[in-house]
Design a protein around this motif. Structure first.
Motif, PDB file in Angstrom:
ATOM      1  N   UNK A 181       0.918  -1.127   0.036  1.00  0.00           N
ATOM      2  CA  UNK A 181      -0.142  -0.119  -0.029  1.00  0.00           C
ATOM      3  C   UNK A 181       0.724   1.218   0.091  1.00  0.00           C
ATOM      4  N   UNK A 182       2.139   1.128   0.006  1.00  0.00           N
ATOM      5  CA  UNK A 182       3.194   2.323   0.107  1.00  0.00           C
ATOM      6  C   UNK A 182       3.809   2.756   1.352  1.00  0.00           C
ATOM      7  N   UNK A 183       3.320   1.816   2.380  1.00  0.00           N
ATOM      8  CA  UNK A 183       3.964   2.328   3.706  1.00  0.00           C
ATOM      9  C   UNK A 183       5.438   1.865   3.735  1.00  0.00           C
ATOM     10  N   UNK A 184       6.415   2.753   4.235  1.00  0.00           N
ATOM     11  CA  UNK A 184       7.815   2.267   4.356  1.00  0.00           C
ATOM     12  C   UNK A 184       7.846   1.336   5.432  1.00  0.00           C
ATOM     13  N   UNK A 185       9.123   0.452   5.200  1.00  0.00           N
ATOM     14  CA  UNK A 185       9.243  -0.666   6.436  1.00  0.00           C
ATOM     15  C   UNK A 185       8.930  -0.476   7.895  1.00  0.00           C
ATOM     16  N   UNK A 186       9.367   0.806   8.227  1.00  0.00           N
ATOM     17  CA  UNK A 186       9.319   1.099   9.793  1.00  0.00           C
ATOM     18  C   UNK A 186       7.844   1.588  10.123  1.00  0.00           C
ATOM     19  N   UNK A 187       7.078   1.926   9.366  1.00  0.00           N
ATOM     20  CA  UNK A 187       5.973   2.624   9.495  1.00  0.00           C
ATOM     21  C   UNK A 187       4.863   1.243   9.425  1.00  0.00           C
ATOM     22  N   UNK A 188       5.320   0.381   8.540  1.00  0.00           N
ATOM     23  CA  UNK A 188       4.485  -0.878   8.034  1.00  0.00           C
ATOM     24  C   UNK A 188       4.646  -1.743   9.435  1.00  0.00           C
ATOM     25  N   UNK A 189       5.866  -1.952  10.017  1.00  0.00           N
ATOM     26  CA  UNK A 189       6.048  -2.760  11.187  1.00  0.00           C
ATOM     27  C   UNK A 189       5.319  -2.178  12.357  1.00  0.00           C
ATOM     28  N   UNK A 190       5.222  -0.825  12.561  1.00  0.00           N
ATOM     29  CA  UNK A 190       4.333  -0.309  13.620  1.00  0.00           C
ATOM     30  C   UNK A 190       3.035  -0.612  13.213  1.00  0.00           C
ATOM     31  N   UNK A 191       2.350  -0.551  12.018  1.00  0.00           N
ATOM     32  CA  UNK A 191       1.198  -0.737  11.774  1.00  0.00           C
ATOM     33  C   UNK A 191       0.694  -2.150  12.069  1.00  0.00           C
ATOM     34  N   UNK A 192       1.617  -3.027  11.602  1.00  0.00           N
ATOM     35  CA  UNK A 192       1.233  -4.518  11.796  1.00  0.00           C
ATOM     36  C   UNK A 192       1.105  -4.762  13.495  1.00  0.00           C
ATOM     37  N   UNK A 193       2.186  -3.953  14.340  1.00  0.00           N
ATOM     38  CA  UNK A 193       1.976  -4.176  15.717  1.00  0.00           C
ATOM     39  C   UNK A 193       0.606  -3.839  16.206  1.00  0.00           C
ATOM     40  N   UNK A 194       0.046  -2.548  15.808  1.00  0.00           N
ATOM     41  CA  UNK A 194      -1.061  -2.053  16.157  1.00  0.00           C
ATOM     42  C   UNK A 194      -2.285  -2.705  15.699  1.00  0.00           C
ATOM     43  N   UNK A 195      -2.103  -3.242  14.424  1.00  0.00           N
ATOM     44  CA  UNK A 195      -3.075  -4.107  13.854  1.00  0.00           C
ATOM     45  C   UNK A 195      -3.413  -5.650  14.599  1.00  0.00           C
ATOM     46  N   UNK A 196      -2.456  -5.980  14.865  1.00  0.00           N
ATOM     47  CA  UNK A 196      -2.410  -7.477  15.774  1.00  0.00           C
ATOM     48  C   UNK A 196      -3.097  -7.074  17.218  1.00  0.00           C
ATOM     49  N   UNK A 197      -2.671  -6.005  17.839  1.00  0.00           N
ATOM     50  CA  UNK A 197      -3.079  -5.750  18.878  1.00  0.00           C
ATOM     51  C   UNK A 197      -4.347  -5.362  18.848  1.00  0.00           C
ATOM     52  N   UNK A 198      -4.957  -4.790  18.107  1.00  0.00           N
ATOM     53  CA  UNK A 198      -6.384  -4.421  17.784  1.00  0.00           C
ATOM     54  C   UNK A 198      -7.285  -5.750  17.399  1.00  0.00           C
ATOM     55  N   UNK A 199      -6.677  -6.520  16.718  1.00  0.00           N
ATOM     56  CA  UNK A 199      -7.337  -7.898  16.332  1.00  0.00           C
ATOM     57  C   UNK A 199      -7.539  -8.859  17.622  1.00  0.00           C
ATOM     58  N   UNK A 200      -6.518  -8.927  18.366  1.00  0.00           N
ATOM     59  CA  UNK A 200      -6.330  -9.604  19.601  1.00  0.00           C
ATOM     60  C   UNK A 200      -7.335  -9.027  20.396  1.00  0.00           C
ATOM     61  N   UNK A 201      -7.696  -7.757  20.780  1.00  0.00           N
ATOM     62  CA  UNK A 201      -8.549  -7.473  21.589  1.00  0.00           C
ATOM     63  C   UNK A 201      -9.809  -7.280  21.032  1.00  0.00           C
ATOM     64  N   UNK A 202      -9.973  -7.110  19.911  1.00  0.00           N
ATOM     65  CA  UNK A 202     -11.499  -7.378  19.296  1.00  0.00           C
ATOM     66  C   UNK A 202     -12.228  -8.904  19.379  1.00  0.00           C
ATOM     67  N   UNK A 203     -11.115  -9.628  19.147  1.00  0.00           N
ATOM     68  CA  UNK A 203     -11.540 -11.207  19.052  1.00  0.00           C
ATOM     69  C   UNK A 203     -11.798 -11.580  20.679  1.00  0.00           C
ATOM     70  N   UNK A 204     -10.959 -11.034  21.410  1.00  0.00           N
ATOM     71  CA  UNK A 204     -11.206 -11.120  23.018  1.00  0.00           C
ATOM     72  C   UNK A 204     -12.459 -10.667  23.354  1.00  0.00           C
TER      73      UNK A 204
END
Length: 147
Positions: free
Chosen positions: A51-74
């Motif tokens: 989608x065009x994010x640089x590697x550092x921003x994409x890494x941070x975004x993945x962490x936030x997405x996994x945290x969100x998905x974990x909290x949502x599924x909980x």
């Protein structure tokens, strides 16, 4: 409080109620499901980079997405079902930690936002934060004096 049973009877009841785990099934399942979480994270990473994010921003975004998905599924009650199958594989650090924060908040939401969610949200992960921070300070001091 007296239960009316002897300690020997209690020990027998505990032995009857508890069952051993079969490591030859639980270890591969944990490895497989933990790996699936990691593959999901890598897939999300690739999508963010595509989608065009640089590697550092994409890494941070993945962490936030996994945290969100974990909290949502909980909150939806799905993470507990997943964890029963995945065992230790559900404890992949970021998703397991997010679940540890979200689960008490969901469990005590009926007691209100202050005395329920606010008071209980860090009940499980609080000791991890406390002793992790304490250990890092001790390691830092030791490292400072040795190097």
């Amino acid at each position: 409080m007296e239960l009316g049973i002897s300690s020997e009877q209690y020990a027998q009841m505990c032995k009857k109620a508890s069952h051993g785990t079969k490591w030859w099934t639980t270890v591969p399942k944990a490895y497989f499901f933990g790996g699936l979480i990691c593959v999901l994270g890598q897939g999300i990473m690739d999508l963010y980079e595509y989608a065009g994010l640089d590697r550092k921003t994409a890494s941070l975004s993945v962490s936030l997405t996994l945290i969100f998905l974990s909290a949502l599924t909980t909150a939806l009650g799905w993470y507990e079902k997943f964890a029963k199958q995945a065992g230790a594989g559900a404890l992949v650090p970021i998703t397991g930690f997010a679940n540890a924060v979200a689960a008490p908040a969901v469990e005590f939401k009926t007691e209100g936002f202050i005395t329920g969610v606010g008071a209980k949200i860090f009940i499980i992960c609080g000791p991890v934060i406390l002793y992790g921070t304490l250990a890092s300070v001790i390691y830092g001091v030791v490292y400072y004096f040795l190097y």
